[in-house]
Design a protein around this motif. Structure first.
Motif, PDB file in Angstrom:
ATOM      1  N   ASP A 399     -24.923 -38.646  21.573  1.00 25.05           N
ATOM      2  CA  ASP A 399     -24.017 -37.646  22.135  1.00 25.05           C
ATOM      3  C   ASP A 399     -24.517 -37.112  23.476  1.00 25.05           C
ATOM      4  OD1 ASP A 399     -22.061 -37.744  20.238  1.00 25.05           O
ATOM      5  OD2 ASP A 399     -22.140 -35.629  19.734  1.00 25.05           O
ATOM      6  N   SER A 400     -25.840 -37.083  23.643  1.00 21.86           N
ATOM      7  CA  SER A 400     -26.409 -36.594  24.903  1.00 21.86           C
ATOM      8  C   SER A 400     -26.048 -37.515  26.061  1.00 21.86           C
ATOM      9  CB  SER A 400     -27.936 -36.498  24.796  1.00 21.86           C
ATOM     10  OG  SER A 400     -28.315 -35.533  23.839  1.00 21.86           O
ATOM     11  N   ALA A 401     -25.844 -38.806  25.747  1.00 23.66           N
ATOM     12  CA  ALA A 401     -25.569 -39.794  26.793  1.00 23.66           C
ATOM     13  C   ALA A 401     -24.321 -39.437  27.604  1.00 23.66           C
ATOM     14  CB  ALA A 401     -25.418 -41.179  26.170  1.00 23.66           C
ATOM     15  N   LYS A 402     -23.311 -38.839  26.952  1.00 24.50           N
ATOM     16  CA  LYS A 402     -22.068 -38.535  27.674  1.00 24.50           C
ATOM     17  C   LYS A 402     -22.262 -37.445  28.723  1.00 24.50           C
ATOM     18  CE  LYS A 402     -20.150 -35.389  24.166  1.00 24.50           C
ATOM     19  NZ  LYS A 402     -19.103 -35.216  23.155  1.00 24.50           N
ATOM     20  N   TYR A 403     -23.300 -36.624  28.551  1.00 28.02           N
ATOM     21  CA  TYR A 403     -23.605 -35.613  29.566  1.00 28.02           C
ATOM     22  C   TYR A 403     -24.608 -36.151  30.582  1.00 28.02           C
ATOM     23  CZ  TYR A 403     -21.335 -32.691  26.089  1.00 28.02           C
ATOM     24  OH  TYR A 403     -20.430 -32.174  25.204  1.00 28.02           O
ATOM     25  N   ILE A 404     -25.526 -36.984  30.125  1.00 33.62           N
ATOM     26  CA  ILE A 404     -26.509 -37.570  31.038  1.00 33.62           C
ATOM     27  C   ILE A 404     -25.814 -38.382  32.123  1.00 33.62           C
ATOM     28  CG2 ILE A 404     -28.369 -39.290  31.216  1.00 33.62           C
ATOM     29  CD1 ILE A 404     -29.270 -38.337  28.392  1.00 33.62           C
ATOM     30  N   GLU A 405     -24.784 -39.157  31.728  1.00 31.83           N
ATOM     31  CA  GLU A 405     -24.113 -39.998  32.720  1.00 31.83           C
ATOM     32  C   GLU A 405     -23.324 -39.170  33.745  1.00 31.83           C
ATOM     33  OE1 GLU A 405     -21.337 -42.674  30.934  1.00 31.83           O
ATOM     34  OE2 GLU A 405     -19.916 -41.093  30.337  1.00 31.83           O
ATOM     35  N   GLN A 406     -23.129 -37.888  33.466  1.00 30.30           N
ATOM     36  CA  GLN A 406     -22.408 -37.022  34.404  1.00 30.30           C
ATOM     37  C   GLN A 406     -23.342 -36.220  35.321  1.00 30.30           C
ATOM     38  OE1 GLN A 406     -18.927 -34.839  32.654  1.00 30.30           O
ATOM     39  NE2 GLN A 406     -19.679 -35.716  30.725  1.00 30.30           N
ATOM     40  N   LEU A 407     -24.650 -36.247  35.047  1.00 29.42           N
ATOM     41  CA  LEU A 407     -25.582 -35.448  35.845  1.00 29.42           C
ATOM     42  C   LEU A 407     -25.784 -36.064  37.224  1.00 29.42           C
ATOM     43  CD1 LEU A 407     -28.412 -34.729  33.219  1.00 29.42           C
ATOM     44  CD2 LEU A 407     -26.608 -33.156  33.966  1.00 29.42           C
ATOM     45  N   PRO A 408     -25.593 -35.281  38.291  1.00 26.06           N
ATOM     46  CA  PRO A 408     -25.925 -35.781  39.628  1.00 26.06           C
ATOM     47  C   PRO A 408     -27.397 -36.170  39.696  1.00 26.06           C
ATOM     48  CG  PRO A 408     -24.598 -33.790  39.785  1.00 26.06           C
ATOM     49  CD  PRO A 408     -24.981 -33.947  38.339  1.00 26.06           C
ATOM     50  N   GLN A 409     -27.683 -37.301  40.342  1.00 23.46           N
ATOM     51  CA  GLN A 409     -29.056 -37.792  40.424  1.00 23.46           C
ATOM     52  C   GLN A 409     -29.707 -37.384  41.748  1.00 23.46           C
ATOM     53  OE1 GLN A 409     -29.655 -41.852  38.693  1.00 23.46           O
ATOM     54  NE2 GLN A 409     -27.412 -41.984  38.748  1.00 23.46           N
ATOM     55  N   PRO A 410     -31.043 -37.206  41.776  1.00 27.99           N
ATOM     56  CA  PRO A 410     -31.954 -37.326  40.639  1.00 27.99           C
ATOM     57  C   PRO A 410     -31.827 -36.116  39.707  1.00 27.99           C
ATOM     58  CG  PRO A 410     -33.175 -36.559  42.537  1.00 27.99           C
ATOM     59  CD  PRO A 410     -31.777 -36.843  43.015  1.00 27.99           C
ATOM     60  N   PHE A 411     -32.129 -36.327  38.439  1.00 25.40           N
ATOM     61  CA  PHE A 411     -32.056 -35.232  37.478  1.00 25.40           C
ATOM     62  C   PHE A 411     -33.338 -35.140  36.655  1.00 25.40           C
ATOM     63  CE2 PHE A 411     -29.684 -38.824  35.470  1.00 25.40           C
ATOM     64  CZ  PHE A 411     -30.550 -39.089  34.412  1.00 25.40           C
ATOM     65  N   TYR A 412     -33.533 -33.971  36.100  1.00 26.84           N
ATOM     66  CA  TYR A 412     -34.642 -33.700  35.181  1.00 26.84           C
ATOM     67  C   TYR A 412     -34.003 -33.312  33.875  1.00 26.84           C
ATOM     68  CZ  TYR A 412     -38.571 -31.014  33.135  1.00 26.84           C
ATOM     69  OH  TYR A 412     -39.555 -30.516  32.309  1.00 26.84           O
TER      70      TYR A 412
END
Length: 712
Positions: A399-412
């Motif tokens: 479920d976290s993947a759907k938010y990770i793919e939306q994070l502007p890069q680079p991300f922490y």
């Protein structure tokens, strides 16, 4: 003989007789608890004498309160006091069994932030013999109810009652002076609560802790900028530059910090019934582009996971009592990793599949500068999706993947797994390895939840590879604290194939995994001694961010000339040469006791002990005094908590805006096509949900077709 028996019966039927009986019964059960329920490290005749003596002063003082009252009221008050002090003893037995420490005022105050899902944990901790601490209360009630002891309504003079209180105070003074002669500076330089209970008793410890908590509150109120000078002097004197060979090798990379709940280092390469328990972690641990550390220790106190997060992202130690995230997270000024990286162009996000208030994260993360905090409301829910402390890891990471793919890069991004958490429960559908056979219920399920965590991690890493995120990301994996406490020594000895498990072994058992994995990284297994306090300086150097002027108590784990003293929260420590456990010292290489009569060795041990005590006390001073509010770090803008909101609708709207503005997220770069179809999991809960959904769609289609036929 008959006359003697009558006098004895007459005595027990008097107020004095009942009072003395109550004191003796309470003393007996307390001493029983001390010797069977706690591991206080009692050595020598003096310490055993003090252990037997220390319940008496406070018991006489507290029970003596009843002597100031008349008739039945006196008996009722004594019974209430007896019950409440027994309840305090009972609560500490349960807490100590799992955390090897005693309850504190600060911890109790903050219990609301960690009370979620504790029912199963408490049920798993209780032993039937724990209830023996209420036996004296039951005996006294029965004696009164059956009139084997009759209530004496004759009053006791206030002066006489006062003499009893004075006797209790004198006894305590005698106890304290004997304790100080055996352990000088007991109340002024003790980091270990075991010492206070061993020498002065559990009730005295409660008073000591309350006073200490009040003093801590006063410290913040009275602190000023001058208090920071000794801290800065120490930081500057002990500063070690990062390893130049690794400086900036991860600059501009995404950073994943994956929190391996309760996972200990002994699980790496551990086999049960011929099977690797953690095959994915084992593979990662031995890869050439992974920096692995085999002498990395957790350094948590009562805050456990909260302490680990504090150290990882602030390089400050947890407090000696309670959790700083609870007591100071909302109010203190911090210079934490999320804010630092945010100010270097990173998007920062924390992921946790439980309620946002756990460990006060919803408030603390704002003061640490997290842009986003994805907690329970952001994830799907369903039957059997949760276990113990939140979403099961496979569901959570997917479920976290759907938010990770939306994070502007680079991300922490910090992802906190929870399934491998005491009491290590896992439904049969998710079990892929048999329990161990130590006979200890707490220990035997550990390999099953550890395997599940490993499988969840494998699925997540496969997704990173499928999306290409693995090529431009640095993965940091760490175990936050021990999974199996020192109260399970026989079981641990069996797990490790040892005949016995000593205090020295337990100190070494506090190692947890720490790995840094990145494509192209020059890796290998590093043998340096370090701990969670050292993670932030290590990561900052890899990212090319200087920590020269930061208030951090750790050092870069890759630095060649670093101090390898690993301080534990109770004042113990481990170095490559020496290990301190309580008042005992060992050779780290051999495990044998050190000859402290050697003057050179004695001086070295004293220096190490002083170093650890200084480091811990200065870190406490920073947090308790909120000293960073007085420190202007060049290039760092202080965080305003009011700038952040983790409300579901606001956060998703913000995420959408930032994607369009920055145009660097995985989703945006993939023409808004989601990568979630690349995430493969064998989580049975999701498979059943999928099957249910298909059945529903099929039924709907059939119904629709039938309706159409009838209409035609």
């Amino acid at each position: 003989m008959k006359r003697c028996t009558q006098k004895l019966r007459s005595f027990w039927n008097s107020r004095w007789g009942f009072f003395i009986l109550a004191v003796l019964l309470f003393w007996a059960k307390t001493y029983y608890a001390y010797t069977t329920k706690f591991n206080l490290g009692v050595k020598g005749s003096m310490q055993y004498l003090l252990l037997a003596l220390n319940p008496l002063p406070t018991t006489i003082l507290l029970f003596g309160i009843a002597l100031y009252f008349k008739g039945r009221k006196s008996y009722i008050i004594l019974m209430v006091i007896d019950f409440l002090t027994s309840l305090w003893l009972f609560a500490n037995i349960l807490y100590y069994r799992e955390f090897s420490d005693f309850l504190t005022t600060t911890l109790i105050k903050g219990s609301g932030s960690v009370s979620n899902n504790l029912g199963k944990s408490v049920a798993g901790i209780i032993n039937p013999t724990d209830f023996l601490v209420f036996l004296d209360v039951v005996i006294l009630i029965i004696l009164l109810a059956t009139k084997l002891i009759r209530i004496d309504v004759k009053p006791i003079k206030k002066v006489v009652a006062g003499l009893v209180s004075a006797l209790a105070v004198l006894l305590f003074g005698f106890n304290l002076s004997m304790a100080e002669s055996d352990r000088s500076g007991l109340l002024t330089r003790t980091f270990d609560n075991n010492y206070i209970v061993k020498y002065l008793g559990l009730n005295s410890y409660a008073v000591y802790d309350t006073v200490k908590a009040a003093k801590t509150s006063a410290v913040r109120a009275n602190a000023d900028a001058s208090d920071l000078q000794s801290v800065l002097k120490y930081i500057n004197a002990n500063y070690v530059p990062g390893n130049p060979q690794y400086t900036g090798v991860a600059k501009g990379k995404n950073v994943f910090v994956i929190h391996l709940e309760s996972l200990q280092q002994f699980m790496i390469d551990y086999k049960w019934q011929g099977q690797e328990v953690t095959p994915n972690l084992n593979k990662l641990y031995h890869e050439t582009n992974t920096l692995s550390f085999d002498n990395f220790f957790h350094q948590v106190g009562q805050g456990k996971t909260a302490d680990a997060e504090l150290m990882l992202e602030n390089s400050l130690f947890g407090l000696p009592e309670g959790a700083a995230m609870v007591t100071a997270g909302s109010t203190n000024t911090w210079q934490a990793a999320p804010a630092m990286l945010d100010q270097h162009g990173y998007t920062t996000a924390a992921f946790h599949g439980d309620v946002p208030s756990f460990w006060n994260r919803d408030n603390t993360y704002k003061t640490w500068g997290y842009d986003y905090y994805f907690s329970k409301a952001y994830f799907q829910s369903g039957k059997n999706f949760d276990v113990g402390y939140g979403l099961k890891d496979k569901i959570f990471l997917k479920d976290s993947a759907k938010y990770i793919e939306q994070l502007p890069q680079p991300f922490y991004a910090k992802l906190i797994t929870v399934t491998n958490h005491y009491p290590y429960l896992l439904d049969k559908a998710n079990q892929t390895i048999e329990k161990t056979d130590t006979g200890d219920k707490t220990v035997d399920g550990y390999v099953q939840t550890a395997r599940y965590l490993d499988e969840a991690l494998g699925e997540f890493m496969n997704w990173l590879k499928a999306t290409g995120l693995d090529k431009n990301s640095m993965l940091v994996l760490y175990g936050d604290h021990y999974g199996i406490s020192s109260n399970h020594k026989p079981a641990v000895a069996k797990l490790l194939g040892q005949k016995k498990f000593t205090d020295f072994d337990n100190a070494q058992f506090q190692k947890v995994p720490f790995m840094i994995h990145m494509d192209g990284l020059k890796g290998g297994i590093n043998h340096t001694y370090g701990g969670e306090i050292d993670v932030l300086p290590t990561l900052l150097n890899l990212l090319g961010i200087s920590n020269k002027n930061d208030v951090q108590f750790g050092t870069d784990l890759l630095a060649t000339d670093r101090n390898q003293t690993v301080a534990f929260r109770n004042g113990d420590y481990v170095t490559p040469e020496y290990t301190k456990v309580g008042s005992a010292y060992y050779d780290t290489k051999t495990g044998k006791a050190v000859d402290t009569s050697d003057e050179k060795v004695k001086a070295t041990l004293a220096q190490l002990t002083n170093h650890v005590a200084t480091e811990l006390s200065l870190s406490d001073r920073v947090i308790n005094g909120d000293l960073l509010r007085f420190y202007d770090l060049k290039g760092f803008t202080k965080v305003k908590a009011s700038d952040y909101s983790y409300k579901y609708s606001k956060a998703l709207a913000k995420l959408k805006r930032n994607q369009k503005k920055d145009k660097s997220s995985l989703l945006y770069r993939n023409d808004n096509k989601s990568s979630l179809d690349l995430y493969k999991t064998n989580a049975p809960e999701l498979e059943s949900e999928s099957d249910s959904s298909k059945s529903s769609e099929s039924a709907s289609s059939t119904s629709s077709s039938s309706s159409s036929s009838q209409a035609d």
